[in-house]
Design a protein around this motif. Structure first.
Motif, PDB file in Angstrom:
ATOM      1  N   PRO A 178       0.812  -1.227   0.000  1.00 32.82           N
ATOM      2  CA  PRO A 178       0.000   0.000   0.000  1.00 32.82           C
ATOM      3  C   PRO A 178       0.840   1.269   0.000  1.00 32.82           C
ATOM      4  O   PRO A 178       0.480   2.257  -0.650  1.00 32.82           O
ATOM      5  CB  PRO A 178      -0.812  -0.125   1.292  1.00 32.82           C
ATOM      6  CG  PRO A 178      -0.858  -1.581   1.583  1.00 32.82           C
ATOM      7  CD  PRO A 178       0.458  -2.119   1.116  1.00 32.82           C
ATOM      8  N   TYR A 222      -1.928   5.155   5.910  1.00 34.28           N
ATOM      9  CA  TYR A 222      -1.747   3.709   5.997  1.00 34.28           C
ATOM     10  C   TYR A 222      -0.556   3.368   6.891  1.00 34.28           C
ATOM     11  O   TYR A 222      -0.601   2.395   7.663  1.00 34.28           O
ATOM     12  CB  TYR A 222      -1.547   3.115   4.611  1.00 34.28           C
ATOM     13  CG  TYR A 222      -2.772   3.156   3.721  1.00 34.28           C
ATOM     14  CD1 TYR A 222      -4.050   3.194   4.259  1.00 34.28           C
ATOM     15  CD2 TYR A 222      -2.654   3.149   2.327  1.00 34.28           C
ATOM     16  CE1 TYR A 222      -5.172   3.219   3.452  1.00 34.28           C
ATOM     17  CE2 TYR A 222      -3.776   3.172   1.509  1.00 34.28           C
ATOM     18  CZ  TYR A 222      -5.028   3.215   2.075  1.00 34.28           C
ATOM     19  OH  TYR A 222      -6.136   3.235   1.267  1.00 34.28           O
ATOM     20  N   PRO A 272      -3.531  -1.741   7.635  1.00 35.61           N
ATOM     21  CA  PRO A 272      -4.490  -1.752   6.526  1.00 35.61           C
ATOM     22  C   PRO A 272      -4.454  -3.065   5.775  1.00 35.61           C
ATOM     23  O   PRO A 272      -3.407  -3.721   5.682  1.00 35.61           O
ATOM     24  CB  PRO A 272      -4.016  -0.588   5.648  1.00 35.61           C
ATOM     25  CG  PRO A 272      -2.590  -0.390   5.985  1.00 35.61           C
ATOM     26  CD  PRO A 272      -2.458  -0.741   7.438  1.00 35.61           C
ATOM     27  N   ALA A 296      -5.734  -2.077   0.340  1.00 33.69           N
ATOM     28  CA  ALA A 296      -5.009  -0.813   0.445  1.00 33.69           C
ATOM     29  C   ALA A 296      -3.989  -0.643  -0.675  1.00 33.69           C
ATOM     30  O   ALA A 296      -3.626   0.484  -1.010  1.00 33.69           O
ATOM     31  CB  ALA A 296      -4.307  -0.731   1.805  1.00 33.69           C
TER      32      ALA A 296
END
Length: 486
Positions: free
Chosen positions: A335, A384, A395, A400
């Motif tokens: 992410p 995140y 996350p 994500a």
């Protein structure tokens, strides 16, 4: 045969990755876990709520500008009011709220009640702004802070402004200015403090404009001049936050940026330097003068990007080097890498479009959409990174990781559609229902814009969903989060 032991007088060489860290520095931040973290969680909740409300209004905006759909959803009369609040929630409130997250974490425990009061005022102001489009009033599409001339909206804006004053005031007195080492974390703290100073100068510019504006100006001219100077200065603040986010995310995914902390601090100082020309401009030229208007524009055009290019190039170099030297990445870094890459692409596209602007068509919103979305995605990536450090769950890796891709792709399609249709004369700040006839090229460009807008809305909803899931799944055992600071 045993290898000879190294001499006691000559220590063994550090591993290659450690040598890189020692040369370039680790650009990360330790997160406190006391009342400052609770305050930061409150600011993050405000920012996510503002994005969620902005997304709901964005649906109406996309429908009102998409050929064919605008006739099925007759919201053209609502377009400008929705546009005002959409911009204010997705840019002003979201950016300030995320600044509140970082400035709270970057502060000492001093004056915490002032920070709580700032959050309460900003939350009350945001709630009032969110309902303002449904309460009537005249929308005024001023640059930087569009407004609705109505008592509820102006009251909400005043509450939010008062909260911002308290936030910045506490930040200036509670920032850890003394004893900060100029290492990687110290350089990032310097950047956050620089953003705080730039925001303070922006507030000074807003106040100066308010006091200096002559009586008798109509709505459009009044609000344009009121927010022009301070709005330009705020761009320096968000640029510094963007650069801090890029460096932090690059470090978090294992990409070692080839810049020393001293060089980074110097670049941040260069990025902040033009801010201090603002009081001189106000002192030398009246807020209604052509010189005042042009100098603010030139200050942003020539000074705003001085620090961006070297940092962006260094981060890209680090990402390429990471890709060449690593065969399998940590899925938890997915992410962060996705957000970092999407942010650089969107911000770069927005900057390039700025050179294609001619007149007042929809290429102008294409330009600032790219820049604003670049900053927004970088903030999403830092969110995140912060979630497990703020005692929430990490996350969801897959969701994500795809969220910045979906959001960035939608925004890129939206921007391309705006550039395309702008090249054929489609004007900015106009709903599709307000135009009697369009050419095929204009319709195609605006249709692509509408498709991209809808995809971007899905990406925005995914971000809200990722954060909500992380909050719901937060650990209950009181385990110490990663990178905890005392």
């Amino acid at each position: 045969m045993l290898a000879p032991r190294p001499s006691a007088s000559v220590p063994p060489a550090p591993p290659a990755h450690l040598a890189v860290d020692l040369a370039f520095g680790r650009f990360t931040l330790a997160v406190p876990h006391d009342a400052r973290a609770r305050l930061a969680r409150g600011w993050l909740a405000l920012g996510v709520a503002a994005l969620a409300a902005s997304g709901l209004l964005a649906v109406l905006l996309v429908l009102s500008r998409t050929p064919g759909l605008a006739k099925l959803f007759p919201v053209a009369d609502f377009f400008h009011a929705a546009l005002v609040v959409h911009v204010d929630l997705s840019v002003l409130v979201w950016f300030v709220a995320f600044g509140g997250v970082l400035w709270s974490l970057n502060s000492t425990p001093r004056l915490l009640p002032l920070g709580v009061a700032a959050l309460a005022l900003c939350a009350a102001g945001t709630a009032t702004l969110a309902v303002a489009p449904f309460l009537g009033g005249t929308p005024i599409m001023a640059n930087y802070v569009p407004v609705i001339e109505s008592r509820p909206f102006l009251a909400g804006l005043a509450l939010f402004g008062a909260g911002l004053v308290l936030l910045v005031g506490r930040g200036l007195f509670a920032s850890p200015l003394g004893g900060v080492r100029l290492d990687g974390p110290g350089a990032l703290r310097f950047g956050l403090n620089g953003a705080l100073v730039a925001t303070a100068v922006a507030l000074l510019a807003f106040a100066w404009s308010y006091l200096a504006l002559p009586a008798g100006l109509d709505g459009k001219a009044y609000y344009e001049l009121l927010f022009w100077g301070g709005g330009h200065v705020l761009q320096f603040a968000w640029t510094l936050v963007l650069l801090v986010a890029w460096l932090l995310l690059a470090d978090a995914v294992g990409a070692r940026v080839p810049l020393s902390p001293r060089v980074v601090a110097l670049l941040f100082a260069v990025g902040l330097a033009c801010v201090f020309a603002t009081p001189l401009i106000y002192y030398a030229f009246g807020v209604t003068s052509v010189e005042h208007h042009r100098l603010q524009t030139w200050m942003m055009r020539f000074g705003g990007g001085l620090a961006i290019v070297p940092v962006a190039v260094a981060v890209l170099w680090a990402l390429v080097r990471r890709a060449r030297t690593r065969h399998a990445g940590d899925p938890r870094a997915g992410p962060l890498f996705s957000a970092l890459a999407a942010s650089i692409v969107l911000f770069g596209v927005g900057g390039l479009i700025g050179y294609a602007i001619r007149g007042s068509d929809v290429r102008i919103p294409a330009h600032y959409h790219g820049a604003i979305v670049g900053v927004t995605i970088a903030m999403m990536g830092v969110a995140y990174w912060l979630l497990p450090r703020l005692r929430f769950a990490a996350p969801s890796p897959r969701l994500a990781t795809w969220q910045p891709v979906v959001y960035g792709t939608g925004q890129l399609l939206h921007i391309v559609g705006l550039v395309w249709s702008g090249g054929y004369g489609v004007q900015r700040k106009v709903a599709d229902g307000a135009v009697a006839e369009r050419s095929f090229e204009q319709v195609a460009g605006m249709g692509l814009m509408g498709l991209g807008g809808l995809v971007a809305i899905v990406g925005g909803v995914l971000f809200v969903a990722v954060v909500v899931i992380a909050v719901v799944r937060r650990p209950r055992d009181g385990a110490r989060p990663p990178d905890a600071a005392p």
